[in-house]
Design a protein around this motif. Structure first.
Motif, PDB file in Angstrom:
ATOM      1  N   LYS A  51       0.731  -1.066  -0.323  1.00  0.00           N
ATOM      2  CA  LYS A  51       0.014   0.530  -0.252  1.00  0.00           C
ATOM      3  C   LYS A  51       0.713   1.445  -0.232  1.00  0.00           C
ATOM      4  N   LEU A  52       2.051   1.065   0.526  1.00  0.00           N
ATOM      5  CA  LEU A  52       2.632   2.639   0.777  1.00  0.00           C
ATOM      6  C   LEU A  52       3.774   2.475  -0.651  1.00  0.00           C
ATOM      7  N   LEU A  53       3.499   1.557  -1.501  1.00  0.00           N
ATOM      8  CA  LEU A  53       4.606   0.865  -2.679  1.00  0.00           C
ATOM      9  C   LEU A  53       3.113   2.535  -3.590  1.00  0.00           C
ATOM     10  N   ALA A  54       1.790   1.659  -3.313  1.00  0.00           N
ATOM     11  CA  ALA A  54       1.322   2.295  -4.581  1.00  0.00           C
ATOM     12  C   ALA A  54       0.785   3.748  -4.594  1.00  0.00           C
ATOM     13  N   ARG A  55       0.771   3.449  -2.687  1.00  0.00           N
ATOM     14  CA  ARG A  55       0.403   5.620  -2.759  1.00  0.00           C
ATOM     15  C   ARG A  55       1.515   6.322  -2.876  1.00  0.00           C
ATOM     16  N   SER A  56       3.159   6.032  -2.755  1.00  0.00           N
ATOM     17  CA  SER A  56       4.015   6.827  -3.057  1.00  0.00           C
ATOM     18  C   SER A  56       4.391   6.776  -4.836  1.00  0.00           C
ATOM     19  N   LYS A  57       4.185   6.087  -5.484  1.00  0.00           N
ATOM     20  CA  LYS A  57       3.850   6.014  -7.208  1.00  0.00           C
ATOM     21  C   LYS A  57       2.880   7.733  -7.315  1.00  0.00           C
ATOM     22  N   SER A  86      15.955   0.672  -1.649  1.00  0.00           N
ATOM     23  CA  SER A  86      16.240  -0.798  -1.152  1.00  0.00           C
ATOM     24  C   SER A  86      16.970  -0.636   0.341  1.00  0.00           C
ATOM     25  N   LEU A  87      16.317  -0.279   0.718  1.00  0.00           N
ATOM     26  CA  LEU A  87      16.711  -0.201   2.009  1.00  0.00           C
ATOM     27  C   LEU A  87      15.532  -0.375   2.700  1.00  0.00           C
ATOM     28  N   GLY A  88      15.642  -0.458   5.185  1.00  0.00           N
ATOM     29  CA  GLY A  88      14.827  -1.403   4.909  1.00  0.00           C
ATOM     30  C   GLY A  88      13.916  -2.537   4.534  1.00  0.00           C
ATOM     31  N   ASP A  89      12.823  -3.223   4.692  1.00  0.00           N
ATOM     32  CA  ASP A  89      12.063  -4.041   4.536  1.00  0.00           C
ATOM     33  C   ASP A  89      11.446  -3.288   3.138  1.00  0.00           C
ATOM     34  N   CYS A  90      10.979  -1.858   3.271  1.00  0.00           N
ATOM     35  CA  CYS A  90      10.359  -1.327   1.590  1.00  0.00           C
ATOM     36  C   CYS A  90      10.919  -0.264   2.227  1.00  0.00           C
ATOM     37  N   SER A  91      11.063   0.592   1.085  1.00  0.00           N
ATOM     38  CA  SER A  91      11.523   1.774   0.670  1.00  0.00           C
ATOM     39  C   SER A  91      11.221   2.457  -0.341  1.00  0.00           C
ATOM     40  N   VAL A  92      10.594   3.507  -0.506  1.00  0.00           N
ATOM     41  CA  VAL A  92      10.834   4.658  -2.088  1.00  0.00           C
ATOM     42  C   VAL A  92      10.904   6.076  -1.805  1.00  0.00           C
ATOM     43  N   PHE A 119      10.975  18.049  -4.260  1.00  0.00           N
ATOM     44  CA  PHE A 119      11.205  19.093  -4.935  1.00  0.00           C
ATOM     45  C   PHE A 119      12.360  18.172  -5.984  1.00  0.00           C
ATOM     46  N   PRO A 120      12.791  19.420  -7.644  1.00  0.00           N
ATOM     47  CA  PRO A 120      13.399  19.169  -8.321  1.00  0.00           C
ATOM     48  C   PRO A 120      14.708  18.458  -7.617  1.00  0.00           C
ATOM     49  N   LYS A 121      14.809  19.276  -6.568  1.00  0.00           N
ATOM     50  CA  LYS A 121      16.792  18.994  -6.361  1.00  0.00           C
ATOM     51  C   LYS A 121      16.864  18.497  -4.706  1.00  0.00           C
ATOM     52  N   LEU A 122      15.077  17.862  -4.096  1.00  0.00           N
ATOM     53  CA  LEU A 122      14.963  17.880  -2.535  1.00  0.00           C
ATOM     54  C   LEU A 122      14.063  16.422  -3.233  1.00  0.00           C
ATOM     55  N   PRO A 123      15.571  15.216  -2.843  1.00  0.00           N
ATOM     56  CA  PRO A 123      14.092  13.809  -2.765  1.00  0.00           C
ATOM     57  C   PRO A 123      14.450  13.923  -0.584  1.00  0.00           C
ATOM     58  N   LEU A 124      13.308  13.212  -0.978  1.00  0.00           N
ATOM     59  CA  LEU A 124      13.741  12.264   0.605  1.00  0.00           C
ATOM     60  C   LEU A 124      12.988  10.541   0.129  1.00  0.00           C
ATOM     61  N   VAL A 125      13.410   9.739   1.256  1.00  0.00           N
ATOM     62  CA  VAL A 125      12.783   8.443   1.133  1.00  0.00           C
ATOM     63  C   VAL A 125      12.167   8.207   2.508  1.00  0.00           C
ATOM     64  N   VAL A 126      11.108   6.979   1.989  1.00  0.00           N
ATOM     65  CA  VAL A 126      10.668   6.435   3.755  1.00  0.00           C
ATOM     66  C   VAL A 126      11.493   4.858   2.969  1.00  0.00           C
ATOM     67  N   VAL A 127      11.580   4.399   4.643  1.00  0.00           N
ATOM     68  CA  VAL A 127      11.880   3.702   4.981  1.00  0.00           C
ATOM     69  C   VAL A 127      11.474   2.572   5.435  1.00  0.00           C
ATOM     70  N   ALA A 179       8.561   3.068  10.628  1.00  0.00           N
ATOM     71  CA  ALA A 179       8.734   4.005   9.455  1.00  0.00           C
ATOM     72  C   ALA A 179      10.011   5.058  10.184  1.00  0.00           C
ATOM     73  N   THR A 180      10.542   5.171   9.016  1.00  0.00           N
ATOM     74  CA  THR A 180      11.310   6.471   9.511  1.00  0.00           C
ATOM     75  C   THR A 180      11.348   7.353   7.936  1.00  0.00           C
ATOM     76  N   ILE A 181      11.285   8.828   8.034  1.00  0.00           N
ATOM     77  CA  ILE A 181      11.944   9.231   6.662  1.00  0.00           C
ATOM     78  C   ILE A 181      13.097  10.098   6.334  1.00  0.00           C
ATOM     79  N   LEU A 182      13.970   9.912   5.596  1.00  0.00           N
ATOM     80  CA  LEU A 182      15.306  10.374   5.920  1.00  0.00           C
ATOM     81  C   LEU A 182      15.336  11.566   4.219  1.00  0.00           C
ATOM     82  N   PHE A 183      15.852  12.231   4.798  1.00  0.00           N
ATOM     83  CA  PHE A 183      16.656  13.049   3.760  1.00  0.00           C
ATOM     84  C   PHE A 183      18.066  12.765   2.969  1.00  0.00           C
TER      85      PHE A 183
END
Length: 197
Positions: free
Chosen positions: A122-128, A136-142, A147-155, A167-171
Motif C-alpha cells: 500500500k505504501l508503494l502504491a500511494r508513493s507512486k 533498497s533500504l529496510g524491508d520496504c522503501s521508496v 522538489f526537483p533537487k530535494l528527494p526524501l526516502v521513506v523506509v 517507519a522513518t523519513i530520511l533526507f
C-alpha cells in the motif's frame, strides 16, 4: 496558524524581492510561456507561482494549502542549485535536528508506521502518486522527489512478534543546502499527509 501566516508572508516578501533568473538557474523551476508564472514540481504535481504576487496555485488554478505554498516559496528562494548527493541522512543529522526530533517522529514517521506497517504494498502504491520509486533500504522503501533537487526516502521495517512496524523519513544529504531544518520538518509532515490522505 499565526506562525504559518508569518512564515508565508515572509516567504512571499522574499520571493517578490528575489532574482527570478537566479531562481530558474538554481531551483529546477521554469517560466510559463507567458512569463507570468514560475512552474515548479512539488510532490509530482506542477505548481504555478505568480511572479507578481507570489501566489501559488495548482495547474488548474486552485489555491494550495498555506504550508505547501510556503514550502514552495522557501525552496525556490533558498535552493542552492546543488544536485542531490544520493546519500541519506536522518532528521537528527540536520542542523539542530535534535530540537525537533521527537515532534518529527510523532507527526511524520509514526503515522506512516501505523498506516502502512503491515501493508508495504500500500505504501508503494500511494508513493507512486507522488512520483515515488522503490529503493533498497529496510524491508520496504521508496524515494520520493519533494522538489526537483530535494528527494526524501521513506523506509519501512515490518513488525514481528517482538517489535511493532517502524517507519522513518530520511533526507538527501543536500537537504540543509535547500531548506532550513524547520522547513524540512514541515516537508516531512506534508509528505506523511499526502501519503495517508
Amino acid at each position: 496558524m499565526c506562525n504559518e501566516l508569518t512564515a508565508h508572508s515572509a516567504a512571499v516578501n522574499d520571493f517578490i524581492n528575489s532574482n527570478l533568473e537566479e531562481i530558474i538557474l538554481t531551483s529546477g523551476a521554469f517560466f510559463s510561456k507567458d512569463h507570468n508564472h514560475l512552474i515548479i514540481d512539488y510532490y509530482n504535481r506542477k505548481h504555478y507561482v505568480s511572479v507578481q504576487s507570489g501566489e501559488v496555485t495548482t495547474a488548474s488554478g486552485d489555491q494550495v494549502a498555506l504550508n505547501d505554498a510556503t514550502l514552495i516559496l522557501q525552496y525556490i528562494i533558498q535552493c542552492s542549485g546543488l544536485p542531490p548527493r544520493g546519500r541519506w541522512i536522518s532528521f537528527l543529522e540536520l542542523p539542530d535536528g535534535i530540537h525537533h526530533y521527537v515532534p518529527f517522529l510523532n507527526d511524520a514517521c509514526n503515522p506512516i508506521s501505523r498506516e502502512f506497517g503491515n501493508q508495504p504494498e500500500k505504501l508503494l502504491a500511494r508513493s507512486k502518486l507522488l512520483g515515488g520509486i522503490p529503493a533498497s533500504l529496510g524491508d520496504c522503501s521508496v524515494i520520493i522527489p519533494a522538489f526537483p533537487k530535494l528527494p526524501l526516502v521513506v523506509v519501512m521495517w515490518e513488525g514481528d512478534d517482538e517489535f511493532p512496524p517502524k517507519a522513518t523519513i530520511l533526507f538527501d544529504a543536500i537537504a540543509p543546502q535547500q531548506l532550513s531544518t524547520a522547513a524540512l520538518w514541515v516537508l516531512g509532515c506534508e509528505l506523511t499527509k499526502k501519503l495517508i490522505s
